[in-house]
Design a protein around this motif. Structure first.
Motif, short mmCIF file in Angstrom:
data_model
loop_
_atom_site.label_atom_id
_atom_site.label_comp_id
_atom_site.label_asym_id
_atom_site.label_seq_id
_atom_site.Cartn_x
_atom_site.Cartn_y
_atom_site.Cartn_z
N PRO A 108 0.76 -1.29 0.02
CA PRO A 108 -0.03 0.02 -0.10
C PRO A 108 0.88 1.25 -0.13
CG PRO A 108 -0.04 -1.04 2.16
CD PRO A 108 0.61 -2.00 1.17
N GLU B 68 -11.12 6.38 10.11
CA GLU B 68 -12.10 6.36 9.02
C GLU B 68 -11.72 8.00 8.46
OE1 GLU B 68 -15.88 4.91 9.28
OE2 GLU B 68 -15.30 3.03 10.13
N PRO C 132 -10.40 1.36 7.13
CA PRO C 132 -9.70 0.37 7.22
C PRO C 132 -10.25 -0.78 8.14
CG PRO C 132 -9.26 2.27 8.81
CD PRO C 132 -10.35 2.72 7.84
N GLU C 133 -9.34 -1.72 7.95
CA GLU C 133 -9.77 -3.03 8.63
C GLU C 133 -11.53 -3.53 8.50
OE1 GLU C 133 -9.64 -2.68 12.88
OE2 GLU C 133 -7.43 -1.79 12.86
N SER C 134 -11.48 -3.37 6.73
CA SER C 134 -12.89 -3.89 6.41
C SER C 134 -12.89 -5.07 5.71
CB SER C 134 -13.29 -2.91 5.42
OG SER C 134 -12.56 -2.42 4.56
N TRP D 36 -11.39 -1.17 0.90
CA TRP D 36 -10.85 -0.04 2.14
C TRP D 36 -11.15 1.41 1.54
CZ3 TRP D 36 -6.67 -1.12 5.86
CH2 TRP D 36 -6.80 -2.33 6.63
N TRP D 37 -10.91 1.42 0.08
CA TRP D 37 -10.99 2.62 -0.32
C TRP D 37 -12.39 2.72 -1.38
CZ3 TRP D 37 -7.84 6.75 0.67
CH2 TRP D 37 -6.59 6.18 1.08
N GLY E 21 -9.22 -2.51 -2.83
CA GLY E 21 -8.74 -3.02 -1.74
C GLY E 21 -7.57 -2.54 -0.95
N GLU E 22 -7.34 -3.31 0.38
CA GLU E 22 -6.45 -2.73 1.12
C GLU E 22 -5.10 -2.61 0.61
OE1 GLU E 22 -4.22 -4.42 5.43
OE2 GLU E 22 -5.64 -5.63 4.14
N TRP F 279 -5.49 -8.01 -3.51
CA TRP F 279 -6.33 -6.79 -3.68
C TRP F 279 -6.98 -6.63 -4.85
CZ3 TRP F 279 -5.18 -3.08 -7.53
CH2 TRP F 279 -4.03 -3.16 -7.89
#
Length: 269
Positions: free
Chosen positions: A31, A56, A72-74, A79-80, A98-99, A177
């Motif tokens: 990331p 968030e 975050p942490e989804s 995540w975005w 994704g993260e 991701w």
């Protein structure tokens, strides 16, 4: 919400002690620093609409058409997520990521919201084909290492789907991701994302930064930490200039056509 000198100084301090490593391929680089995304949007005038003390983040564009959510942490989900509202001339759309999407690649997508739209007549598959990715007959393309796959979807609300898996097991391994663009996402924005994704140049990561997969290749970078900060700062200046130019263009008054003077009849002699 312009990026303050304090925020830029904090970015510089974060990177000052990191030993940069050239990390490739890009889709496995991890990331990176999310400020590649959030600083870019702030430079374009986006404002935070979420609790500053919450992990968030919600950013809203100056015209209130666009909204970026970072949650975050989804888990394995997005995540975005970027939302575009509809206008009188354009439909709304969404894109999700994704993260472990690299922040530089996501940043190229959000930067394209500010830059003038090009009139290119090519699609995402043309972009990755030119970069040497492998095309198949099912409307999909794969990176040279087989870890990243771009697919055009039909009969679905998702127009383009991108998935990254470990290069050792390919599509049979766990997903690292993803990115998804719905069928109304402007193609020049998708092109901006995949252009940066398919660029063979490495991304810079710190020695102990998280990568998306152990097969990512890292070598000491010739770049100094100061140079990474300078590139970031120069990009923000460019985004600010583009945003100001766009606002000036939008603020120009519409000039009504001049009234036509009716022809006078010829004078009688």
């Amino acid at each position: 919400m312009p990026v303050s000198e304090q925020q830029l100084a904090q970015f510089a301090r974060t990177h000052a002690w990191r030993i940069p490593f050239d990390t490739s391929p890009r889709h496995l680089a991890g990331p990176g620093d999310a400020r590649h995304v959030t600083h870019g949007l702030a430079a374009a005038g986006w404002k935070r609409a979420s609790d500053p003390l919450s992990p968030e983040i919600v950013l809203i564009s100056p015209d209130h058409r666009y909204r970026l959510d970072f949650v975050p942490e989804s888990g394995p989900f997005a995540w975005w997520r970027l939302w575009a509202g509809s206008t009188d001339t354009e439909p709304g759309w969404t894109a999700s990521f994704g993260e472990l999407v690299p922040a530089e690649i996501l940043g190229s997508f959000t930067d394209a919201l500010v830059a003038p739209a090009s009139n290119e007549q090519i699609g995402p598959l043309d972009v990755v084909d030119a970069a040497g990715w492998l095309l198949d007959a099912r409307g999909a393309a794969s990176s040279p290492d087989g870890a990243c796959r771009i697919e055009q979807c039909s009969g679905s609300l998702v127009s383009w789907a991108i998935e990254v898996h470990g290069s050792d097991r390919g599509r049979h391994g766990p997903r690292l991701w993803h990115a998804a663009f719905d069928d109304r996402t402007p193609v020049h924005l998708v092109n901006a994302f995949v252009t940066t994704l398919a660029d063979p140049a490495p991304l810079q990561r710190g020695m102990h930064d998280r990568t998306a997969h152990h097969s990512a290749v890292q070598n000491p970078s010739p770049l100094r930490p100061e140079q990474i900060v300078e590139v970031h700062t120069a990009r923000l200046k460019t985004i600010r200039a583009q945003a100001r130019a766009a606002r000036r263009q939008n603020d120009k008054p519409t000039t009504a056509p001049a009234a036509t003077t009716a022809a006078r009849p010829a004078a009688r002699r």
